[in-house]
Structures are given as structure tokens and as C-alpha cells.
Design an enzyme around this catalytic site. Structure first.
Site, PDB file in Angstrom:
ATOM      1  N   GLU A   3       1.367  -0.301  -4.976  1.00 30.64           N
ATOM      2  CA  GLU A   3       0.485   0.790  -5.387  1.00 30.64           C
ATOM      3  C   GLU A   3       1.282   2.099  -5.359  1.00 30.64           C
ATOM      4  O   GLU A   3       1.488   2.703  -4.307  1.00 30.64           O
ATOM      5  CB  GLU A   3      -0.718   0.893  -4.444  1.00 30.64           C
ATOM      6  CG  GLU A   3      -1.662   2.022  -4.814  1.00 30.64           C
ATOM      7  CD  GLU A   3      -2.152   2.842  -3.609  1.00 30.64           C
ATOM      8  OE1 GLU A   3      -2.972   3.746  -3.822  1.00 30.64           O
ATOM      9  OE2 GLU A   3      -1.710   2.578  -2.478  1.00 30.64           O
ATOM     10  N   ASP A  52       0.819  -1.212   0.000  1.00 26.13           N
ATOM     11  CA  ASP A  52       0.000   0.000   0.000  1.00 26.13           C
ATOM     12  C   ASP A  52       0.857   1.268   0.000  1.00 26.13           C
ATOM     13  O   ASP A  52       1.888   1.332   0.667  1.00 26.13           O
ATOM     14  CB  ASP A  52      -0.896  -0.019   1.248  1.00 26.13           C
ATOM     15  CG  ASP A  52      -1.820   1.174   1.330  1.00 26.13           C
ATOM     16  OD1 ASP A  52      -2.642   1.344   0.412  1.00 26.13           O
ATOM     17  OD2 ASP A  52      -1.732   1.942   2.314  1.00 26.13           O
TER      18      ASP A  52
END
Length: 490
Positions: A262, A232
Site C-alpha cells: 500500500e 501496510d
């Protein structure tokens, strides 16, 4: 077999503790559709307990086992539910990708006093106060867990910044500590330095923090035997940290753990490539540029030149490191990165990521199952929102599983109509794909002489008639206006 991932959740997934059990029930169906990996949401306890989507990470060791933050289970179920689901998926030869949130922590248990400076929110390199003493919830003792699995307690030296100070207005405060009075190095100068994202920002230069996060990863793997990780918010975390963390995880697990990160930078392919370079190719990235192209194309309709759809995308520039997607939880309506793809264009977008040779495609839960949620607008006028499943999505998935193999020929000469063929291989029959964002078309394309004399049918049932492949291996393949057709041998 072609690899295909599914993101088995969305931002507004039902918060009734049933997601793990639903995935367990769906395991056989997912395998039938050709899904080879499932990306699950963060499985650990968030600051909002049973209501947390998971990105407000509180206790990484609490997978729905301890009475903390007002609940024992997480939003998605209990620890036992989670582990049972992983076993059910693995029985179907489906890999499990776990969501890793190591950039910040939320929901601290106790207040601490420490020194900090205020920084400008739009330029975090700009200090706008003297050194002051503040008090914030940076002490994490996890009383509900009582030191089971780990006795590590977090304090202010484990964080580089906070956005809360007791008795003061909300602001970004840079903590002054022995590990550095500056932010960690990032690859871009957005907001001066975008190390700080939210809550209590983890200080990865603290060796005790790194040791604890490495130990936790080893514990998590030994418990769940996951196959991959989704990392993340890379834009806000030291790239050196994840290089080390992934190396340690792969070494300790004895497994070549897949990793996708990400780094959301639509239209900035250079940043995705730079990140891959500085991390020495140790992970793939989601192709945020391709997703943004889909969003734009769906909004612009027939004025969008489809020949540009792969321009400035990771899938085109570096397919080995690209995970392609149409939508995800962050691009959904009402989210900070909102950029949804219009429903009419989604079959086209899915054909572009599922039926071509480049990229590792990821399907989004609402696009396969549909979804509903309530938009609590804050003014008392709640609005129920329905997300329709994508027309033909199962057929497109099965086409990837059974047909989209072999040599690829592209026919990208028309601004409003793209086509390509896949010849097939010894075990798969191949396919022809045509898509239009304007009127109906007929596109002549070569399937290969080995298909001469065969009749091809439209898998999506847009057409009843078949297409005959001539003696030279060519066929004339139609597509409806603003749609996609996929042709396979009868």
C-alpha cells in the site's frame, strides 16, 4: 483461471469475534464466484484489544491466544478460529494473504526515559527544540505472553519517533539514538520526510529489530502457511527494509510469497513507478491512481470523459505490478484517505477491473455482501449507515471466472461509452462489455469470426433480446443509461 482477490473486511466490520468463522463458512461460495485469494485484516493483537481493527499493532505473536489488552480473542476471533479458516480456504484452492503492519507499534507496557527533539509536523526535517529528555511508552514486555514464541523486548532504541511524552502536549518527537538522529530515507519529500506516521515508529536500522521481524515472519509462515502478504503504509517505511524482509521470507519459507504493498499516492503514478524501481520489482502495488479516477468519475457523472479512466494509472503503465481496486477500508467514509466511489458507478468500475486483461483485481467486502455501521459523530447523534452491495457483482465475478479470456479489442472512441470484447479461448467462450455514464447506447464491436451466427445474451439481464453476431464476427451491443451490460453466448 483468472486470479481474483477479495478484501474480506472493512473498517467498520462487526467487532464480535466472528469474522474468521464467517470466512470459513463462505469458503465454498467464494470459490464458486471465482475468488482465488482472500486478504484478511491484521490478525494479531492491537492496542485496543478486542476492539482493534488491527493497524495499532501491539503484539505480533498474539493471534488471539493470550489475555492481553483486555481480551484473549482479537476483534475477528481466536487463534484457533483463524487457523481453521485458513485450512478451509486452502481446501477450496483459495490462497490467503495476510496483512503485515511493521511500520509502528502501539500500546507499550512501560514508560522509558530517553532523549528526543521536537520536529515540525508539516516538515519533519525541521527541528524545533533543543534535545530534551522525555518519557514515553516505548517498553514492550508483553506480560500476558510470558516470552512464549519470542523473548524479544522492545525499548526506545527500537523506535525512531513517538507522538506521546508523559506530561507534555502531543507532538512528534524524533528519538536520539545510536541508530541515527535523522529519519530513514524515503523516496519522496512529502512533509519533508514522511517516515513518521503514528504511535511508536519502528527503527528499521536497528539490526536487532530487523532480526526479530525476520524471525517473526518465519514463525508466522510456519504456523499459518500463508500464500501472500499485504504490506501496510509503505510510504512511511524504509524501502531497503522490505526488500530484505521479503527476500528472507521467501528464502526461509521456500515459497514464492506474493506481495502487494500500500503506497497510497492518488494521481502520482511516478511515485508508484519509482517505488517499484527502488524495490527492484519485488512486490506489486495497489493502483491508488485508478481508484481515484473511479472516485472522480463517479462524482462528475456524464461530464467525465471515460476515455481518460486509465490515464496515469499503474494498471495501464505496469499491469504486471498492479492490483486494481474500486474501494478499500481506507477510502471508506470518515477515513483519512476518504474517496468512496458512488454506488451508481461501481458496476462500471468493477467491469473495468474484472473483465479486462490487465491488473490483478481486488473486490471489497461491502461491495459483495453489503454492510452496516454506526457513525458515532461525537455529538451524541449516532447515525446508522448502510453500504449496499453492488448491483450484479456476483454476475461480474462469474463473468471473469468463466468468460473474460482471450484476445481483447477496445472501443474507447466515445467520451461517454466504452466497450471491449474478449474473444475467448479453447476453454472459455469470451464476452462483450459495454458501459455508459450517460444515455443508452448501441456499440458495434467485433467478437471474432469464430462467433459468427451465435446469439449473445445479456448476463446481467438488463435486456431480454439477444444480439446476433454477423458473418464478419461483429455485433451491435446495447447498454442502458448510466450502466453496464455484459454479453455472452447463449
Amino acid at each position: 483461471m483468472n486470479a481474483t482477490m477479495i478484501q474480506f473486511f472493512h473498517w467498520y466490520s462487526e467487532g464480535n469475534g466472528t469474522l474468521w468463522k464467517e470466512a470459513e463458512k463462505e469458503a465454498a461460495h467464494l470459490a464458486e464466484l471465482g475468488i482465488t485469494s482472500v486478504w484478511f485484516p491484521p490478525a494479531y493483537k492491537g492496542a485496543n484489544g478486542g476492539y482493534s481493527v488491527g493497524y495499532d499493532a501491539y503484539d505480533l505473536y498474539d493471534l488471539g491466544e493470550f489475555d492481553q489488552k483486555g481480551s484473549i480473542p482479537t476483534k475477528y476471533g481466536s487463534k484457533d478460529d483463524y487457523l481453521n479458516t485458513i485450512k478451509a480456504l486452502k481446501k477450496q484452492n483459495i490462497e490467503v494473504i495476510v496483512d503485515i503492519v511493521l511500520g509502528h507499534k502501539a500500546g507499550g507496557d512501560e514508560l522509558e526515559k530517553f532523549k528526543a527533539v521536537k520536529v515540525d509536523e508539516n516538515n519533519r526535517e525541521k527541528v524545533i527544540s533543543d534535545v530534551i529528555e522525555i518519557e514515553s511508552y516505548t517498553q514492550f514486555t508483553f506480560p500476558g505472553r510470558e516470552k512464549k514464541y519470542s523473548d524479544f523486548e522492545w525499548n526506545f532504541t527500537c523506535f525512531s519517533g513517538v507522538d506521546y511524552a508523559e506530561g507534555m502536549d502531543s507532538h512528534i518527537f524524533k528519538i536520539q539514538s545510536e541508530y541515527g538522529n535523522d529519519w530513514e530515507e524515503m523516496i519522496d519529500d512529502e512533509k519533508g520526510n514522511y517516515d513518521y506516521l503514528m504511535y511508536n515508529d519502528i527503527e528499521h536500522r536497528n539490526p536487532f529489530v530487523r532480526e526479530e521481524l525476520n524471525s517473526w515472519a518465519e514463525w508466522y509462515f510456519s504456523l499459518s502457511d500463508f500464500d501472500g502478504v499485504r504490506l501496510d503504509a509503505l510510504k512511511h517505511i524504509s524501502f531497503d527494509f522490505y526488500k530484505e524482509w521479503l527476500t528472507m521470507l521467501r528464502s526461509n519459507s521456500g515459497k514464492n510469497i506474493f506481495a502487494v504493498g500500500e503506497y497510497w499516492a492518488p494521481g502520482q503514478l511516478n511515485l508508484l513507478q519509482k517505488y517499484i524501481e527502488v524495490t527492484e520489482g519485488c512486490m506489486s502495488l495497489f493502483d491508488s491512481s485508478l481508484q481515484n479516477n473511479f472516485h472522480t468519475a463517479s462524482r462528475e457523472g456524464d461530464s467525465y470523459d471515460l476515455r481518460r479512466i486509465f490515464d496515469q494509472t499503474l494498471t495501464q503503465a505496469d499491469p504486471m505490478h498492479s492490483v486494481s481496486l474500486v474501494d478499500n477500508h481506507d477510502t471508506q467514509p470518515l477515513q483519512d484517505l476518504e474517496a468512496p466511489v458512488e454506488l451508481w458507478f461501481k458496476p462500471l468500475a468493477y467491469a473495468l477491473i474484472l473483465l479486462r486483461e490487465n491488473g490483478y483485481p481486488c473486490v471489497f467486502y461491502p461491495d459483495l455482501y453489503g454492510a452496516r455501521y454506526v457513525d458515532k459523530g461525537g455529538d451524541g447523534n449516532d447515525q446508522e449507515i448502510f453500504l449496499e452491495k453492488v448491483d450484479g457483482i456476483e454476475e461480474l465475478l462469474k463473468a471473469r471466472k468463466d468468460h473474460a479470456y482471450g484476445n481483447q479489442r477496445d472501443y474507447f472512441e466515445d467520451a461517454n461509452c466504452l466497450g471491449w470484447t474478449r474473444e475467448g479461448d479453447d476453454a472459455h467462450s469470451g464476452c462483450a462489455v459495454v458501459l455508459s455514464n450517460k444515455e443508452a447506447y448501441n456499440k458495434p464491436m467485433e467478437m471474432g469470426k469464430q462467433h459468427a451466427g451465435k446469439n449473445f445474451k445479456d448476463l446481467l439481464k438488463r435486456f431480454e433480446e439477444t444480439v446476433m453476431i454477423d458473418e464478419n464476427g461483429w455485433g451491435n451491443f446495447p447498454v442502458p443509461a448510466g450502466n453496464v451490460s455484459v454479453w455472452i453466448p447463449e
